[in-house]
Write a protein that holds these residues in place. Structure first.
Motif, mmCIF file in Angstrom:
data_model
loop_
_atom_site.group_PDB
_atom_site.id
_atom_site.type_symbol
_atom_site.label_atom_id
_atom_site.label_comp_id
_atom_site.label_asym_id
_atom_site.label_seq_id
_atom_site.Cartn_x
_atom_site.Cartn_y
_atom_site.Cartn_z
ATOM 1 N N VAL A 176 0.831 -1.212 0.000
ATOM 2 C CA VAL A 176 0.000 0.000 0.000
ATOM 3 C C VAL A 176 0.865 1.261 0.000
ATOM 4 O O VAL A 176 0.398 2.334 -0.387
ATOM 5 C CB VAL A 176 -0.974 0.037 1.202
ATOM 6 C CG1 VAL A 176 -1.896 -1.174 1.191
ATOM 7 C CG2 VAL A 176 -0.231 0.151 2.529
ATOM 8 N N TYR A 177 2.129 1.151 0.418
ATOM 9 C CA TYR A 177 3.013 2.319 0.450
ATOM 10 C C TYR A 177 3.620 2.633 -0.923
ATOM 11 O O TYR A 177 4.201 3.699 -1.104
ATOM 12 C CB TYR A 177 4.145 2.096 1.456
ATOM 13 C CG TYR A 177 3.680 1.976 2.884
ATOM 14 C CD1 TYR A 177 3.077 3.044 3.527
ATOM 15 C CD2 TYR A 177 3.850 0.791 3.592
ATOM 16 C CE1 TYR A 177 2.647 2.934 4.850
ATOM 17 C CE2 TYR A 177 3.427 0.674 4.907
ATOM 18 C CZ TYR A 177 2.827 1.738 5.532
ATOM 19 O OH TYR A 177 2.403 1.625 6.831
ATOM 20 N N GLY A 178 3.475 1.718 -1.871
ATOM 21 C CA GLY A 178 3.984 1.964 -3.220
ATOM 22 C C GLY A 178 5.488 2.116 -3.258
ATOM 23 O O GLY A 178 6.222 1.332 -2.654
ATOM 24 N N LEU A 179 5.960 3.148 -3.949
ATOM 25 C CA LEU A 179 7.391 3.357 -4.154
ATOM 26 C C LEU A 179 7.988 4.293 -3.107
ATOM 27 O O LEU A 179 9.035 4.896 -3.344
ATOM 28 C CB LEU A 179 7.649 3.916 -5.553
ATOM 29 C CG LEU A 179 7.376 2.952 -6.709
ATOM 30 C CD1 LEU A 179 7.597 3.635 -8.048
ATOM 31 C CD2 LEU A 179 8.259 1.722 -6.601
ATOM 32 N N LEU A 180 7.339 4.398 -1.972
ATOM 33 C CA LEU A 180 7.858 5.237 -0.901
ATOM 34 C C LEU A 180 9.282 4.805 -0.556
ATOM 35 O O LEU A 180 9.542 3.649 -0.226
ATOM 36 C CB LEU A 180 6.957 5.089 0.332
ATOM 37 C CG LEU A 180 7.243 6.010 1.505
ATOM 38 C CD1 LEU A 180 6.997 7.464 1.125
ATOM 39 C CD2 LEU A 180 6.347 5.624 2.694
ATOM 40 N N ASP A 181 10.213 5.724 -0.697
ATOM 41 C CA ASP A 181 11.628 5.403 -0.509
ATOM 42 C C ASP A 181 12.144 6.056 0.771
ATOM 43 O O ASP A 181 12.593 7.196 0.774
ATOM 44 C CB ASP A 181 12.441 5.872 -1.729
ATOM 45 C CG ASP A 181 13.909 5.490 -1.622
ATOM 46 O OD1 ASP A 181 14.214 4.557 -0.849
ATOM 47 O OD2 ASP A 181 14.735 6.131 -2.285
ATOM 48 N N LYS A 182 12.022 5.302 1.875
ATOM 49 C CA LYS A 182 12.499 5.770 3.169
ATOM 50 C C LYS A 182 13.262 4.637 3.843
ATOM 51 O O LYS A 182 13.006 3.460 3.574
ATOM 52 C CB LYS A 182 11.324 6.173 4.068
ATOM 53 C CG LYS A 182 10.541 7.378 3.595
ATOM 54 C CD LYS A 182 9.431 7.693 4.582
ATOM 55 C CE LYS A 182 9.988 8.114 5.934
ATOM 56 N NZ LYS A 182 8.898 8.452 6.890
ATOM 57 N N THR B 202 -6.012 -2.935 -4.087
ATOM 58 C CA THR B 202 -7.181 -3.643 -3.555
ATOM 59 C C THR B 202 -7.082 -3.824 -2.041
ATOM 60 O O THR B 202 -8.095 -3.803 -1.340
ATOM 61 C CB THR B 202 -7.357 -5.018 -4.222
ATOM 62 O OG1 THR B 202 -6.170 -5.811 -4.059
ATOM 63 C CG2 THR B 202 -7.664 -4.868 -5.705
ATOM 64 N N LYS B 203 -5.879 -3.960 -1.537
ATOM 65 C CA LYS B 203 -5.713 -4.055 -0.088
ATOM 66 C C LYS B 203 -6.014 -2.708 0.580
ATOM 67 O O LYS B 203 -6.645 -2.655 1.646
ATOM 68 C CB LYS B 203 -4.295 -4.515 0.249
ATOM 69 C CG LYS B 203 -4.060 -5.997 0.020
ATOM 70 C CD LYS B 203 -4.868 -6.854 0.986
ATOM 71 C CE LYS B 203 -4.502 -8.308 0.916
ATOM 72 N NZ LYS B 203 -5.231 -9.127 1.914
ATOM 73 N N LEU B 204 -5.584 -1.622 -0.049
ATOM 74 C CA LEU B 204 -5.843 -0.302 0.512
ATOM 75 C C LEU B 204 -7.338 0.019 0.476
ATOM 76 O O LEU B 204 -7.892 0.575 1.440
ATOM 77 C CB LEU B 204 -5.054 0.764 -0.244
ATOM 78 C CG LEU B 204 -5.143 2.182 0.319
ATOM 79 C CD1 LEU B 204 -4.646 2.239 1.760
ATOM 80 C CD2 LEU B 204 -4.356 3.161 -0.552
ATOM 81 N N VAL B 205 -8.011 -0.326 -0.615
ATOM 82 C CA VAL B 205 -9.462 -0.126 -0.705
ATOM 83 C C VAL B 205 -10.165 -0.910 0.406
ATOM 84 O O VAL B 205 -11.086 -0.407 1.061
ATOM 85 C CB VAL B 205 -9.987 -0.559 -2.091
ATOM 86 C CG1 VAL B 205 -11.513 -0.596 -2.094
ATOM 87 C CG2 VAL B 205 -9.483 0.375 -3.175
ATOM 88 N N SER B 206 -9.721 -2.143 0.640
ATOM 89 C CA SER B 206 -10.322 -2.961 1.695
ATOM 90 C C SER B 206 -10.071 -2.358 3.070
ATOM 91 O O SER B 206 -10.954 -2.373 3.938
ATOM 92 C CB SER B 206 -9.766 -4.387 1.628
ATOM 93 O OG SER B 206 -10.110 -5.011 0.406
ATOM 94 N N GLU B 207 -8.856 -1.839 3.279
ATOM 95 C CA GLU B 207 -8.564 -1.146 4.536
ATOM 96 C C GLU B 207 -9.565 -0.010 4.764
ATOM 97 O O GLU B 207 -10.118 0.150 5.862
ATOM 98 C CB GLU B 207 -7.160 -0.541 4.497
ATOM 99 C CG GLU B 207 -6.014 -1.513 4.667
ATOM 100 C CD GLU B 207 -4.692 -0.770 4.801
ATOM 101 O OE1 GLU B 207 -4.711 0.451 5.050
ATOM 102 O OE2 GLU B 207 -3.629 -1.405 4.666
ATOM 103 N N LYS B 208 -9.769 0.803 3.731
ATOM 104 C CA LYS B 208 -10.661 1.957 3.864
ATOM 105 C C LYS B 208 -12.108 1.514 4.092
ATOM 106 O O LYS B 208 -12.855 2.155 4.852
ATOM 107 C CB LYS B 208 -10.543 2.845 2.631
ATOM 108 C CG LYS B 208 -9.194 3.551 2.540
ATOM 109 C CD LYS B 208 -9.083 4.416 1.291
ATOM 110 C CE LYS B 208 -7.749 5.147 1.257
ATOM 111 N NZ LYS B 208 -7.599 5.992 0.048
#
Length: 320
Positions: A120-126, A144-150
């Motif tokens: 769900v974090y995508g390409l977040l580079d940290k 789809t996981k993020l939609v389900s979370e919401k």
């Protein structure tokens, strides 16, 4: 407490069932066996063969079983496949979760522990990703996981649904009963498949990233540690001793793909064939969890905190 485990015949679900039984909880399993296996089912545990999209079987299950908490693992989860078949992923992951939540509401079951993903974090580079970081998934699986979370969070607002959402990083270790390791797409099983000769070679996707050795950085969490977090959350929910929320699950340690590969060579004592190929679309450079929230609120302490130990535990199931 009595716990429904959706996807209870799958890799993580099976470990959850075993751990729940060990802690003297009652368990019911729902699985359509599309990727799970009958070999993974545990004798004496009530099993419903069915799909989470099948509202009829969900209603029958909730009518017969006095469920207190749902552990929801059932989902499609292969990133490349999700890109090729996005509608299948929306249908299974989003429609399935919607169906499950409707049946729970009808049966007045108001506690769920949801299996989500670091995707769900995508390409977040940290160097370390926290639960408050921005979510910008770049593939249908993560979306789809993020939609389900919401959807779960909106049900919390509207109906008082209590929830714990876990965002996994890279799950590893343990025995995948009834599964073909060749079909696995995640890193450690692929390395061990190459070591065992089940595939010709390991493909390493890119060695020109801005990291120490040019390969991506990953965080690995053992399946037994992952399952422990779910049970701690379910128990606290059952005791009304936790507020709903989102938690990362990872080791908080980052290892490069090449470091993981070299560690596997050491563990297996095999000269593992590999090839460097072009970068794979959608691979984040760094994907390492901050799991302090789970540690502080759940009292979660991972037992496996060493990469070599995780690989050793996985390898023993390849050499039988």
């Amino acid at each position: 407490m009595k716990v429904l485990v959706t996807g209870g015949a799958g890799y993580i679900g099976r470990y959850a069932v075993k751990a729940l039984l060990k802690r003297q909880h009652d368990v019911v399993v729902l699985d359509n066996l599309s990727t799970g296996s009958e070999e993974a089912l545990i004798e004496g545990v009530p099993f419903y063969k069915g799909d989470i999209r099948n509202f009829k079987i969900l209603n029958e299950l909730f009518d017969r079983e006095n469920i207190d908490v749902v552990l929801h693992f059932a989902a499609k989860l292969v990133v490349p496949e999700s890109i090729e078949k996005p509608l299948d992923y929306y249908d299974n992951n989003v429609t399935g979760t919607n169906s499950l939540l409707k049946a729970m509401k009808l049966a007045s079951v108001n506690k769920i522990v949801f299996s989500s993903t670091a995707a769900v974090y995508g390409l977040l580079d940290k160097k370390s990703i926290s639960e408050e970081d921005i979510t910008t998934p770049i593939n249908p699986y993560g979306e789809t996981k993020l939609v389900s979370e919401k959807m779960i969070q909106w049900c919390h607002s509207a109906y008082g649904l209590e929830y714990v959402i876990f965002r996994y990083f890279n799950v590893a270790g343990g025995n995948k009963v009834g599964f073909s390791p060749v079909n696995q797409t995640v890193l450690i099983p692929r390395i061990l498949c190459a070591a065992k000769g089940l595939i010709d070679e390991l493909l390493i996707f890119g060695n020109d990233y801005p990291t120490g050795d040019g390969t991506c950085i990953r965080d690995f969490v053992h399946v037994e540690d992952l399952v422990l977090a779910h049970i701690l959350a379910a128990e606290k929910m059952f005791e009304n001793n936790i507020q709903s929320g989102i938690f990362n699950l990872g080791s908080e340690k980052g290892f490069s793909v090449l470091k993981t590969f070299e560690t596997a060579k050491k563990v297996t004592n095999v000269s593992i064939p590999y090839k460097i190929v072009e970068r794979r679309q959608g691979d984040p450079i760094n994907s390492v969890a901050s799991s302090k929230k789970a540690q502080n609120i759940l009292g979660w302490t991972p037992r496996y905190n060493d990469l070599e130990e995780i690989i050793k535990d996985a390898w023993k199931y390849y050499i039988v």
